[in-house]
Design a protein around this motif. Sequence first.
Motif, PDB file in Angstrom:
ATOM      1  N   GLY A 216       0.770  -1.234   0.000  1.00 51.73           N
ATOM      2  CA  GLY A 216       0.000   0.000   0.000  1.00 51.73           C
ATOM      3  C   GLY A 216       0.803   1.286   0.000  1.00 51.73           C
ATOM      4  N   TYR A 217       2.055   1.238  -0.451  1.00 52.63           N
ATOM      5  CA  TYR A 217       2.831   2.464  -0.583  1.00 52.63           C
ATOM      6  C   TYR A 217       2.352   3.215  -1.818  1.00 52.63           C
ATOM      7  CZ  TYR A 217       6.010   0.579   2.914  1.00 52.63           C
ATOM      8  OH  TYR A 217       6.526   0.081   4.078  1.00 52.63           O
ATOM      9  N   ALA A 218       2.448   4.541  -1.782  1.00 51.79           N
ATOM     10  CA  ALA A 218       1.997   5.358  -2.913  1.00 51.79           C
ATOM     11  C   ALA A 218       2.855   5.120  -4.143  1.00 51.79           C
ATOM     12  CB  ALA A 218       2.028   6.836  -2.530  1.00 51.79           C
ATOM     13  N   ASP A 219       4.142   4.979  -3.948  1.00 51.04           N
ATOM     14  CA  ASP A 219       5.069   4.717  -5.038  1.00 51.04           C
ATOM     15  C   ASP A 219       6.387   4.218  -4.448  1.00 51.04           C
ATOM     16  OD1 ASP A 219       6.390   7.023  -4.080  1.00 51.04           O
ATOM     17  OD2 ASP A 219       5.428   8.285  -5.589  1.00 51.04           O
ATOM     18  N   ARG A 220       7.346   3.931  -5.345  1.00 51.58           N
ATOM     19  CA  ARG A 220       8.623   3.368  -4.887  1.00 51.58           C
ATOM     20  C   ARG A 220       9.396   4.333  -3.987  1.00 51.58           C
ATOM     21  NH1 ARG A 220      12.059  -0.833  -8.012  1.00 51.58           N
ATOM     22  NH2 ARG A 220      13.904  -0.909  -6.721  1.00 51.58           N
ATOM     23  N   SER A 221       9.354   5.624  -4.285  1.00 49.35           N
ATOM     24  CA  SER A 221      10.081   6.581  -3.454  1.00 49.35           C
ATOM     25  C   SER A 221       9.471   6.677  -2.055  1.00 49.35           C
ATOM     26  CB  SER A 221      10.147   7.955  -4.123  1.00 49.35           C
ATOM     27  OG  SER A 221       8.873   8.520  -4.250  1.00 49.35           O
ATOM     28  N   HIS A 222       8.149   6.563  -1.954  1.00 45.29           N
ATOM     29  CA  HIS A 222       7.488   6.537  -0.651  1.00 45.29           C
ATOM     30  C   HIS A 222       7.943   5.318   0.149  1.00 45.29           C
ATOM     31  CE1 HIS A 222       3.526   5.767   1.693  1.00 45.29           C
ATOM     32  NE2 HIS A 222       4.340   6.498   2.422  1.00 45.29           N
ATOM     33  N   PHE A 223       8.024   4.180  -0.520  1.00 46.19           N
ATOM     34  CA  PHE A 223       8.484   2.937   0.103  1.00 46.19           C
ATOM     35  C   PHE A 223       9.919   3.089   0.618  1.00 46.19           C
ATOM     36  CE2 PHE A 223      10.909  -1.017  -1.172  1.00 46.19           C
ATOM     37  CZ  PHE A 223      10.646  -1.736  -0.019  1.00 46.19           C
ATOM     38  N   ILE A 224      10.807   3.599  -0.216  1.00 49.96           N
ATOM     39  CA  ILE A 224      12.212   3.739   0.174  1.00 49.96           C
ATOM     40  C   ILE A 224      12.368   4.750   1.304  1.00 49.96           C
ATOM     41  CG2 ILE A 224      14.492   4.513  -0.619  1.00 49.96           C
ATOM     42  CD1 ILE A 224      13.747   3.275  -3.366  1.00 49.96           C
ATOM     43  N   ARG A 225      11.663   5.857   1.223  1.00 50.59           N
ATOM     44  CA  ARG A 225      11.736   6.895   2.262  1.00 50.59           C
ATOM     45  C   ARG A 225      11.300   6.337   3.615  1.00 50.59           C
ATOM     46  NH1 ARG A 225       9.324  10.361  -0.540  1.00 50.59           N
ATOM     47  NH2 ARG A 225       7.218   9.992   0.206  1.00 50.59           N
ATOM     48  N   GLU A 226      10.198   5.610   3.647  1.00 51.25           N
ATOM     49  CA  GLU A 226       9.717   5.051   4.905  1.00 51.25           C
ATOM     50  C   GLU A 226      10.631   3.925   5.388  1.00 51.25           C
ATOM     51  OE1 GLU A 226       5.564   3.172   5.976  1.00 51.25           O
ATOM     52  OE2 GLU A 226       5.537   5.362   5.951  1.00 51.25           O
ATOM     53  N   PHE A 227      11.161   3.137   4.477  1.00 51.00           N
ATOM     54  CA  PHE A 227      12.078   2.059   4.828  1.00 51.00           C
ATOM     55  C   PHE A 227      13.317   2.636   5.500  1.00 51.00           C
ATOM     56  CE2 PHE A 227      14.949  -1.474   4.336  1.00 51.00           C
ATOM     57  CZ  PHE A 227      14.128  -2.594   4.353  1.00 51.00           C
ATOM     58  N   LYS A 228      13.854   3.732   4.933  1.00 52.58           N
ATOM     59  CA  LYS A 228      15.026   4.379   5.515  1.00 52.58           C
ATOM     60  C   LYS A 228      14.715   4.983   6.878  1.00 52.58           C
ATOM     61  CE  LYS A 228      17.862   6.642   2.599  1.00 52.58           C
ATOM     62  NZ  LYS A 228      18.219   7.565   1.491  1.00 52.58           N
ATOM     63  N   LEU A 229      13.508   5.437   7.058  1.00 53.35           N
ATOM     64  CA  LEU A 229      13.102   5.991   8.348  1.00 53.35           C
ATOM     65  C   LEU A 229      13.170   4.928   9.444  1.00 53.35           C
ATOM     66  CD1 LEU A 229      11.826   8.523   9.769  1.00 53.35           C
ATOM     67  CD2 LEU A 229       9.634   7.422   9.366  1.00 53.35           C
ATOM     68  N   PHE A 230      12.753   3.713   9.133  1.00 56.34           N
ATOM     69  CA  PHE A 230      12.745   2.631  10.121  1.00 56.34           C
ATOM     70  C   PHE A 230      14.103   1.941  10.283  1.00 56.34           C
ATOM     71  CE2 PHE A 230       8.075   2.602   9.340  1.00 56.34           C
ATOM     72  CZ  PHE A 230       7.674   2.777  10.656  1.00 56.34           C
TER      73      PHE A 230
END
Length: 76
Positions: free
Chosen positions: A35-49
Amino acid sequence: MLKEYSRIVRFQKTLWLMQRHEHSVDYAEIVYSCGYADRSHFIREFKLFTAHTPTSLLTVTKPYSDLFSNPFYSTS
């Protein structure tokens, strides 16, 4: 609070999918199915965690999540 919990569960699902398909991770499938908006959203949140991109995490350690195979249930 509910939004933060949802983000954590989504991230756990990401790790679970990565650990199940560690030799052939399909990031487009993970983005879509989690349910990520796009790949950059996925990577940004992944890096946050994790402070890593998904690819760089795989060079450091194997992803692990047992949330979906061993969920925590409250009895109260």
